[in-house]
Design a protein around this motif. Structure first.
Motif, PDB file in Angstrom:
ATOM      1  N   GLY A 332       0.266  20.381   0.689  1.00 12.81           N
ATOM      2  CA  GLY A 332       0.014  19.549   1.859  1.00 12.81           C
ATOM      3  C   GLY A 332      -0.302  18.115   1.490  1.00 12.81           C
ATOM      4  N   GLY A 333      -1.099  17.940   0.431  1.00 12.58           N
ATOM      5  CA  GLY A 333      -1.447  16.594  -0.011  1.00 12.58           C
ATOM      6  C   GLY A 333      -0.249  15.835  -0.535  1.00 12.58           C
ATOM      7  N   GLY A 334       0.597  16.509  -1.319  1.00 11.41           N
ATOM      8  CA  GLY A 334       1.776  15.853  -1.872  1.00 11.41           C
ATOM      9  C   GLY A 334       2.733  15.376  -0.787  1.00 11.41           C
ATOM     10  N   ILE A 335       2.970  16.227   0.211  1.00  7.69           N
ATOM     11  CA  ILE A 335       3.908  15.867   1.288  1.00  7.69           C
ATOM     12  C   ILE A 335       3.344  14.736   2.155  1.00  7.69           C
ATOM     13  N   SER A 336       2.087  14.875   2.591  1.00 14.20           N
ATOM     14  CA  SER A 336       1.498  13.893   3.512  1.00 14.20           C
ATOM     15  C   SER A 336       1.354  12.521   2.860  1.00 14.20           C
ATOM     16  N   LEU A 337       0.950  12.475   1.596  1.00 16.91           N
ATOM     17  CA  LEU A 337       0.783  11.185   0.926  1.00 16.91           C
ATOM     18  C   LEU A 337       2.130  10.543   0.577  1.00 16.91           C
ATOM     19  N   THR A 338       3.148  11.360   0.358  1.00 19.26           N
ATOM     20  CA  THR A 338       4.488  10.815   0.138  1.00 19.26           C
ATOM     21  C   THR A 338       4.993  10.125   1.400  1.00 19.26           C
ATOM     22  N   ILE A 339       4.772  10.771   2.542  1.00 27.57           N
ATOM     23  CA  ILE A 339       5.157  10.168   3.824  1.00 27.57           C
ATOM     24  C   ILE A 339       4.398   8.864   4.049  1.00 27.57           C
ATOM     25  N   LEU A 340       3.090   8.871   3.766  1.00 25.86           N
ATOM     26  CA  LEU A 340       2.278   7.668   3.935  1.00 25.86           C
ATOM     27  C   LEU A 340       2.745   6.557   2.999  1.00 25.86           C
ATOM     28  N   THR A 341       3.089   6.909   1.760  1.00 30.98           N
ATOM     29  CA  THR A 341       3.556   5.914   0.793  1.00 30.98           C
ATOM     30  C   THR A 341       4.837   5.235   1.271  1.00 30.98           C
ATOM     31  N   PRO A 360      -0.224   6.561   9.774  1.00 30.49           N
ATOM     32  CA  PRO A 360      -1.378   6.562   8.858  1.00 30.49           C
ATOM     33  C   PRO A 360      -2.432   7.598   9.235  1.00 30.49           C
ATOM     34  N   ILE A 361      -2.745   7.703  10.530  1.00 27.07           N
ATOM     35  CA  ILE A 361      -3.745   8.674  10.969  1.00 27.07           C
ATOM     36  C   ILE A 361      -3.249  10.090  10.729  1.00 27.07           C
ATOM     37  N   GLY A 362      -1.986  10.358  11.090  1.00 27.36           N
ATOM     38  CA  GLY A 362      -1.429  11.687  10.910  1.00 27.36           C
ATOM     39  C   GLY A 362      -1.334  12.102   9.457  1.00 27.36           C
ATOM     40  N   SER A 363      -0.871  11.168   8.604  1.00 27.84           N
ATOM     41  CA  SER A 363      -0.707  11.475   7.181  1.00 27.84           C
ATOM     42  C   SER A 363      -2.051  11.689   6.496  1.00 27.84           C
ATOM     43  N   LEU A 364      -2.972  10.744   6.706  1.00 26.58           N
ATOM     44  CA  LEU A 364      -4.282  10.877   6.068  1.00 26.58           C
ATOM     45  C   LEU A 364      -5.067  12.039   6.657  1.00 26.58           C
ATOM     46  N   GLY A 365      -4.886  12.285   7.958  1.00 27.96           N
ATOM     47  CA  GLY A 365      -5.549  13.438   8.576  1.00 27.96           C
ATOM     48  C   GLY A 365      -5.068  14.745   7.970  1.00 27.96           C
ATOM     49  N   THR A 366      -3.744  14.851   7.771  1.00 28.80           N
ATOM     50  CA  THR A 366      -3.175  16.057   7.143  1.00 28.80           C
ATOM     51  C   THR A 366      -3.663  16.202   5.709  1.00 28.80           C
ATOM     52  N   PHE A 367      -3.656  15.079   4.977  1.00 28.35           N
ATOM     53  CA  PHE A 367      -4.129  15.118   3.587  1.00 28.35           C
ATOM     54  C   PHE A 367      -5.590  15.572   3.514  1.00 28.35           C
ATOM     55  N   LEU A 423      -0.663  -1.625  -0.708  1.00 28.02           N
ATOM     56  CA  LEU A 423      -1.399  -0.408  -0.373  1.00 28.02           C
ATOM     57  C   LEU A 423      -0.568   0.840  -0.641  1.00 28.02           C
ATOM     58  N   TRP A 424       0.756   0.702  -0.541  1.00 28.64           N
ATOM     59  CA  TRP A 424       1.630   1.856  -0.750  1.00 28.64           C
ATOM     60  C   TRP A 424       1.471   2.430  -2.153  1.00 28.64           C
ATOM     61  N   PHE A 425       1.296   1.551  -3.147  1.00 23.00           N
ATOM     62  CA  PHE A 425       1.187   2.013  -4.532  1.00 23.00           C
ATOM     63  C   PHE A 425      -0.114   2.793  -4.760  1.00 23.00           C
ATOM     64  N   CYS A 426      -1.154   2.447  -3.994  1.00 27.73           N
ATOM     65  CA  CYS A 426      -2.444   3.134  -4.110  1.00 27.73           C
ATOM     66  C   CYS A 426      -2.340   4.608  -3.713  1.00 27.73           C
ATOM     67  N   PHE A 427      -1.303   4.952  -2.923  1.00 25.57           N
ATOM     68  CA  PHE A 427      -1.122   6.337  -2.504  1.00 25.57           C
ATOM     69  C   PHE A 427       0.069   7.012  -3.179  1.00 25.57           C
ATOM     70  N   ALA A 428       0.912   6.200  -3.820  1.00 24.33           N
ATOM     71  CA  ALA A 428       2.035   6.784  -4.560  1.00 24.33           C
ATOM     72  C   ALA A 428       1.521   7.579  -5.760  1.00 24.33           C
ATOM     73  N   ILE A 429       0.486   7.041  -6.417  1.00 20.71           N
ATOM     74  CA  ILE A 429      -0.081   7.719  -7.596  1.00 20.71           C
ATOM     75  C   ILE A 429      -0.677   9.079  -7.221  1.00 20.71           C
ATOM     76  N   PRO A 430      -1.566   9.178  -6.213  1.00 21.50           N
ATOM     77  CA  PRO A 430      -2.093  10.502  -5.843  1.00 21.50           C
ATOM     78  C   PRO A 430      -1.029  11.440  -5.287  1.00 21.50           C
ATOM     79  N   ALA A 431       0.039  10.903  -4.691  1.00 20.79           N
ATOM     80  CA  ALA A 431       1.121  11.770  -4.221  1.00 20.79           C
ATOM     81  C   ALA A 431       1.750  12.513  -5.395  1.00 20.79           C
ATOM     82  N   VAL A 432       1.940  11.794  -6.504  1.00 15.23           N
ATOM     83  CA  VAL A 432       2.491  12.406  -7.720  1.00 15.23           C
ATOM     84  C   VAL A 432       1.496  13.413  -8.307  1.00 15.23           C
ATOM     85  N   CYS A 433       0.214  13.046  -8.331  1.00 12.68           N
ATOM     86  CA  CYS A 433      -0.814  13.932  -8.897  1.00 12.68           C
ATOM     87  C   CYS A 433      -0.928  15.236  -8.117  1.00 12.68           C
ATOM     88  N   ASN A 434      -0.821  15.163  -6.797  1.00 11.34           N
ATOM     89  CA  ASN A 434      -0.860  16.377  -5.992  1.00 11.34           C
ATOM     90  C   ASN A 434       0.330  17.277  -6.294  1.00 11.34           C
TER      91      ASN A 434
END
Length: 465
Positions: A332-341, A360-367, A423-434
């Motif tokens: 769930g984290g990988g998918i939602s943060l990828t969409i946000l990125t 942003p609300i939907g993606s971060l809420g899901t994450f 800001l996109w790069f700040c969430f690209a890294i955790p998307a990969v980590c998830n």
């Protein structure tokens, strides 16, 4: 500690469950305080950057330094707490960290200079150690039938603390906010005086009579159950070695190596999942991402979702196990943060319609929801269930130091990456980590649901009786 009479005949394996729930609830107040500490930054950043700041307006980077600087002291504090926990006990350790935490918030409430704010934050940082110690205490005092849910309660209290911080920060001034924070560790210290030391620690110190008294209190006076568990603890101690093992000797065992690997990687993936960026900079993130709601309200919504997820985790962790919940979090984290990125990248380079402000609300809420379901609690549960009793404090501290180093990097680098890359790069890294966390769960994590600590240790050492 209340005196216990050995007059109650053996009953069910859940004897004393009320006392275990109450004691776990009291211990989890320390996790509540730790959660409030985590939720300090997001609501206090606008106060410190505004005209009402007690030290004058601060820049975003100055606030980031105030948040991250005390964490360096956390690396040193962890080693000092090891001595207390290993020599005096889990209970004294929990009480010890509450005192400087209380003083720290009092200093913050009355501080009028930047050095005073730093001093207050350093003292308040003691509260962060409570997360590991609270789960350690719960893992060594509760029956395996409810151990998972009781340890998950500590995580839920962290999320309650974060939500409380967001809500209080919206309505209270900087001074009153920190004054309210100071009350929690004070109440916790007073209640902890009512609880016994853990039987595992007492047996490790060859205090068998005290260990039995502790078990009798925790098991509601069920003599049969207390004797059975005491025997199990004895066998575990004797299976380790006939003489006390040093840390280096203990580290050579297969079980300890596996526990360390799972613990370090588990907390690493938890820290790199993106949760700390969201918690510390929630208001700033929603403001930059173009949320249609007020940044504070958006942050509160995500905190509510996190709390709801952690509440569900209480009922799922012992029913479905640890690994399935990790899968939910990482996928769930990988998918939602990828969409946000992708959304943030498009927003930065070509702009986006206001009608997409819900992303942003939907993606971060899901994450946040997926994170709360499993990743919020499972790494701590696994570490405490798999680590040998006599070096659990040392391992917990070492693992915590690794996580703290990563946390410092995240908190300090977030404003820099946001400003210089986006800001996109700040969430690209955790998307990969998830995404990588999925493979960590698949190939490295061991299931511990419904097993005693002795059974877990034997399985990790390939001992099947």
């Amino acid at each position: 500690m209340v005196a216990t009479k050995e007059t109650v005949p053996p009953t069910s394996r859940n004897a004393g469950v009320v006392r275990q729930v109450v004691s776990s609830g009291i211990v989890s107040i320390s996790a509540l305080s730790a959660g409030m500490m985590q939720g300090w930054a997001s609501p206090m950043t606008p106060h410190l950057r505004g005209e009402e700041s007690p030290v004058g307006p601060m820049t975003t980077q100055e606030v980031a330094n105030l948040i991250s600087f005390p964490t360096y002291f956390g690396l040193v504090l962890g080693f000092s707490i090891i001595y207390v926990v290993n020599h005096w006990g889990r209970k004294p350790g929990l009480i010890a960290i509450s005192i400087p935490t209380f003083i720290g918030y009092v200093v913050l409430a009355f501080g009028t200079s930047i050095p005073m704010l730093y001093f207050g934050k350093v003292l308040a940082r003691f509260g962060g150690i409570a997360v590991t110690l609270s789960q350690m205490y719960v893992s060594e005092t509760t029956h395996e039938s409810i151990r998972g849910i009781m340890m998950a309660t500590c995580t839920m209290q962290i999320n309650i603390g974060i939500l409380a911080g967001y809500i209080l920060g919206k309505y209270l001034s900087f001074q009153w906010f920190n004054a309210v924070y100071a009350v929690v560790p004070l109440v916790f210290a007073a209640l902890m005086l009512l609880l016994p030391e853990t039987p595992y620690f007492l047996m490790a110190k060859s205090r068998e009579d005290d260990a039995k008294k502790s078990l009798l209190w925790l098991r509601g006076g069920d003599v049969g159950l207390a004797d059975d568990e005491l025997t199990s603890i004895k066998n575990k101690e004797s299976d380790n070695t006939e003489e006390k093992l040093t840390f280096s000797q203990e580290m050579k065992s297969r079980a300890t190596k596996i526990a360390l690997i799972v613990g370090v990687l588990g907390y690493a993936f938890q820290t790199l999942s993106g949760i700390h960026a969201v918690i510390n900079y929630a208001g700033l993130i929603f403001q930059e991402a173009g949320s249609p709601l007020d940044p504070n309200d958006s942050a509160i919504i995500t905190a509510v979702l996190n709390l709801v997820a952690s509440f569900l985790n209480l009922f799922l962790i012992d029913r479905f196990g640890r690994k399935p919940l990790l899968y939910i979090s990482f996928i769930g984290g990988g998918i939602s943060l990828t969409i946000l990125t992708v959304f943030l990248y498009i927003l930065q380079h070509s702009g986006a319609s206001e009608s997409f402000g819900w992303i942003p609300i939907g993606s971060l809420g899901t994450f946040i929801f997926c994170y709360g379901i499993g990743l919020a609690s499972v790494p701590g549960v696994l570490m405490n269930e798999m680590s040998p009793t006599n070096i659990k404090a040392v391992m917990g501290t070492l693992i915590g130091i690794v996580a703290l180093c990563m946390l410092v990097g995240i908190v300090q680098m977030f404003p820099f990456l946001d400003e210089h890359i986006g800001l996109w790069f700040c969430f690209a890294i955790p998307a990969v980590c998830n995404t990588l966390g999925i493979f960590f769960t698949m190939f490295i994590v061991r299931e511990t649901k419904g097993k005693t600590l002795t059974q877990i240790a034997n399985e990790l050492n390939n001992k099947y009786d």
